[in-house]
Design an enzyme around this catalytic site. Structure first.
Site, PDB file in Angstrom:
ATOM      1  N   ASP A  99       0.880  -1.068  -0.154  1.00 38.49           N
ATOM      2  CA  ASP A  99       0.151  -0.122  -0.017  1.00 38.49           C
ATOM      3  C   ASP A  99       0.772   1.211  -0.016  1.00 38.49           C
ATOM      4  O   ASP A  99       2.226   1.187  -0.024  1.00 38.49           O
ATOM      5  CB  ASP A  99      -0.718  -0.064   1.327  1.00 38.49           C
ATOM      6  CG  ASP A  99      -2.254   0.589   0.960  1.00 38.49           C
ATOM      7  OD1 ASP A  99      -2.192   1.994   0.651  1.00 38.49           O
ATOM      8  OD2 ASP A  99      -3.479  -0.093   1.199  1.00 38.49           O
TER       9      ASP A  99
ATOM     10  N   ALA B  95      -8.285  -3.100   0.991  1.00 39.18           N
ATOM     11  CA  ALA B  95      -7.487  -4.199   1.223  1.00 39.18           C
ATOM     12  C   ALA B  95      -6.330  -4.547   0.408  1.00 39.18           C
ATOM     13  O   ALA B  95      -5.220  -5.033   0.993  1.00 39.18           O
ATOM     14  CB  ALA B  95      -8.345  -5.630   1.395  1.00 39.18           C
ATOM     15  N   LYS B  96      -6.457  -4.211  -0.885  1.00 38.69           N
ATOM     16  CA  LYS B  96      -5.434  -4.331  -1.836  1.00 38.69           C
ATOM     17  C   LYS B  96      -4.937  -6.073  -1.897  1.00 38.69           C
ATOM     18  O   LYS B  96      -3.730  -6.421  -1.931  1.00 38.69           O
ATOM     19  CB  LYS B  96      -4.359  -3.514  -1.762  1.00 38.69           C
ATOM     20  CG  LYS B  96      -4.778  -2.015  -1.956  1.00 38.69           C
ATOM     21  CD  LYS B  96      -3.530  -0.945  -1.821  1.00 38.69           C
ATOM     22  CE  LYS B  96      -4.127   0.335  -2.024  1.00 38.69           C
ATOM     23  NZ  LYS B  96      -4.853   1.012  -0.808  1.00 38.69           N
ATOM     24  N   ARG B  97      -5.861  -6.822  -2.018  1.00 42.64           N
ATOM     25  CA  ARG B  97      -5.559  -8.392  -1.817  1.00 42.64           C
ATOM     26  C   ARG B  97      -5.255  -8.818  -3.096  1.00 42.64           C
ATOM     27  O   ARG B  97      -5.437  -7.953  -4.252  1.00 42.64           O
ATOM     28  CB  ARG B  97      -6.567  -9.108  -1.021  1.00 42.64           C
ATOM     29  CG  ARG B  97      -6.783  -8.821   0.533  1.00 42.64           C
ATOM     30  CD  ARG B  97      -5.656  -8.890   1.436  1.00 42.64           C
ATOM     31  NE  ARG B  97      -5.925  -9.156   2.790  1.00 42.64           N
ATOM     32  CZ  ARG B  97      -6.007  -7.969   3.561  1.00 42.64           C
ATOM     33  NH1 ARG B  97      -5.507  -6.631   3.009  1.00 42.64           N
ATOM     34  NH2 ARG B  97      -6.138  -8.047   4.898  1.00 42.64           N
ATOM     35  N   THR B 121     -10.777  -3.652  -2.725  1.00 47.88           N
ATOM     36  CA  THR B 121      -9.899  -3.239  -3.786  1.00 47.88           C
ATOM     37  C   THR B 121      -8.817  -4.482  -3.836  1.00 47.88           C
ATOM     38  O   THR B 121      -8.483  -5.122  -2.765  1.00 47.88           O
ATOM     39  CB  THR B 121      -8.546  -1.970  -3.200  1.00 47.88           C
ATOM     40  OG1 THR B 121      -8.279  -2.231  -1.893  1.00 47.88           O
ATOM     41  CG2 THR B 121      -9.716  -0.758  -3.233  1.00 47.88           C
TER      42      THR B 121
END
Lengths: 273, 273
Positions: A99, B95-97, B121
């Protein structure tokens, strides 16, 4: 843990096996489901049965997050159990985070300080300032996704720009980041030929290798092309070991599968010395 | 939530503001720290003060994971509070998983089913089979990182392959994935010129836009180049709103900042109708 301590452990155990603790309640032995914390009990039994055969455990955080707060408690208990009983083991939080700067710092603290893992996997898409916060932790390691073992790896990771595939650009670029000595890389076993190219860029780095076994990669091939003077490989196996049986003998069967891989590794190590 | 419901909400509120709930205990008003769950109390006050001015809330999961199990409880209470009191609000788990197939399914269930967010996200590096598991959830949305608002965005996202920058390849490729109608994209406001190019590829998709305000992007510019007939933009502001004051008037000051942006948005919407 320092890289030197990891190398020593590999030499002592004659193993560079990493066991993936990806616990799915639909796949574990039924009798465990009656216990208060089936995930932890499963992990504990696997760890008790295999810790002398492997050098690393790698819980994938998705499997714990899927069970909400209870799952996170199981993860906490699992990492605490390893750290207390087997402090020599190299622990990996397979979280694939990444991130913007201050937010990455939050993730880094959560995994490397609070949960006290030795390392965490990180996705490279957002670049330098999303990864450097992880690299700032001393004697902790950041395992950057380079070339993954899934089909989708070919969607973007192998796109060629300026004569170079993206995964190579990722590895090369990452070498210029601050504290890059704390970097390791994820490289899937399903593409053994790529190891030759990768070793030209990072001859000394450790590579975490998923995809041996269940996903079809060959241990022999990976070692031939990917090993360096310090071994430099952590070969991960998850399902092939932890789900070898779903009966009451699951831990024993897991040990048998881990032992097969460990013996194969010991032979390979012997052949190069 | 359907996309149509999101569009209706935007029209009714004359706002396309998303507020980022990135709660850092070192930045919130001191008096909250005496309460049992300061993170939730902070969020609750911000939500109570701003829900009529915004159409979306976006907690970044890093800020909750950083506080371990307590943090996850605060996240759960926050999403439940929004869903119960303001079901019209579009919720985003930032969460950008992203992981291999079956593992991505675990993450998708955790965020879209168990926590019951409207969207999550996701990072694109691992390709199709890492994203499609998220797309399988009906009336849920997957917000794919395309061009982020940080400096590191230029490390890999703008690398040119076959005449095209990586972020464009990501967006174009993703259009061929199963259930791609459930896709939205993260596009940073700090690079307004890029919106023209992106709109050629995805004229109809919603774009989640961080980087207005604190990170220097211009709302006017982004709207001029990025808006479509359904607005098609969610403009995120986090620190500029939630940390407008760290005194006891923090919620009121947050409202004032949100109101400024909302009024600017209402003017823009008026000017195009």
């Amino acid at each position: 843990m320092t890289t030197q301590q990891l190398i020593q452990q590999i030499q002592q155990k004659k193993s560079f096996l990493c066991i993936g603790l990806d616990v799915d309640l639909t796949k574990i032995p039924q009798h465990l489901l009656e216990l208060e914390d089936p995930i932890f009990e499963f992990n504990k039994a696997i760890i008790d049965a295999t810790h002398d055969l492997c050098v690393s455990y790698k819980p994938n955080t998705a499997f714990y997050e899927a069970y909400g707060i209870k799952g996170l408690q199981s993860l906490q208990k699992t990492i605490d159990y390893i750290n207390q009983n087997h402090p020599e083991i190299f622990t990996i939080a397979d979280a694939k985070r990444g991130d913007i700067g201050n937010t990455s710092t939050m993730y880094a603290k959560a995994f490397l300080e609070d949960l006290n893992f030795d390392s965490v996997t990180v996705a490279p898409y957002m670049g330098k300032d999303s990864v450097e916060p992880f690299l700032a932790f001393k004697n902790k390691h950041t395992i950057l996704l380079a070339l993954t073992s899934n089909e989708g790896a070919f969607d973007f990771q192998t796109k060629v720009s300026e004569g170079k595939e993206l995964y190579k650009t990722v590895i090369e670029t990452s070498k210029s980041w601050k504290n890059s000595e704390n970097l390791m890389y994820v490289v899937g076993a399903t593409k053994a030929d790529y190891f030759t190219e990768i070793r030209k860029i990072v001859p000394d780095s450790f590579l975490l290798v998923p995809g041996v076994g269940a996903q079809g990669g060959s241990l022999q091939e990976v070692c031939k092309l990917g090993m360096n003077k310090n071994v430099g490989l952590l070969i991960n196996s998850s399902r092939g070991i932890i789900y070898a049986s779903n009966g009451i003998d699951f831990a024993q069967k897991a040990r048998e599968e881990a032992l097969k891989l460990k013996l194969e590794m010991a032979l390979i190590l012997k052949s190069i010395n």
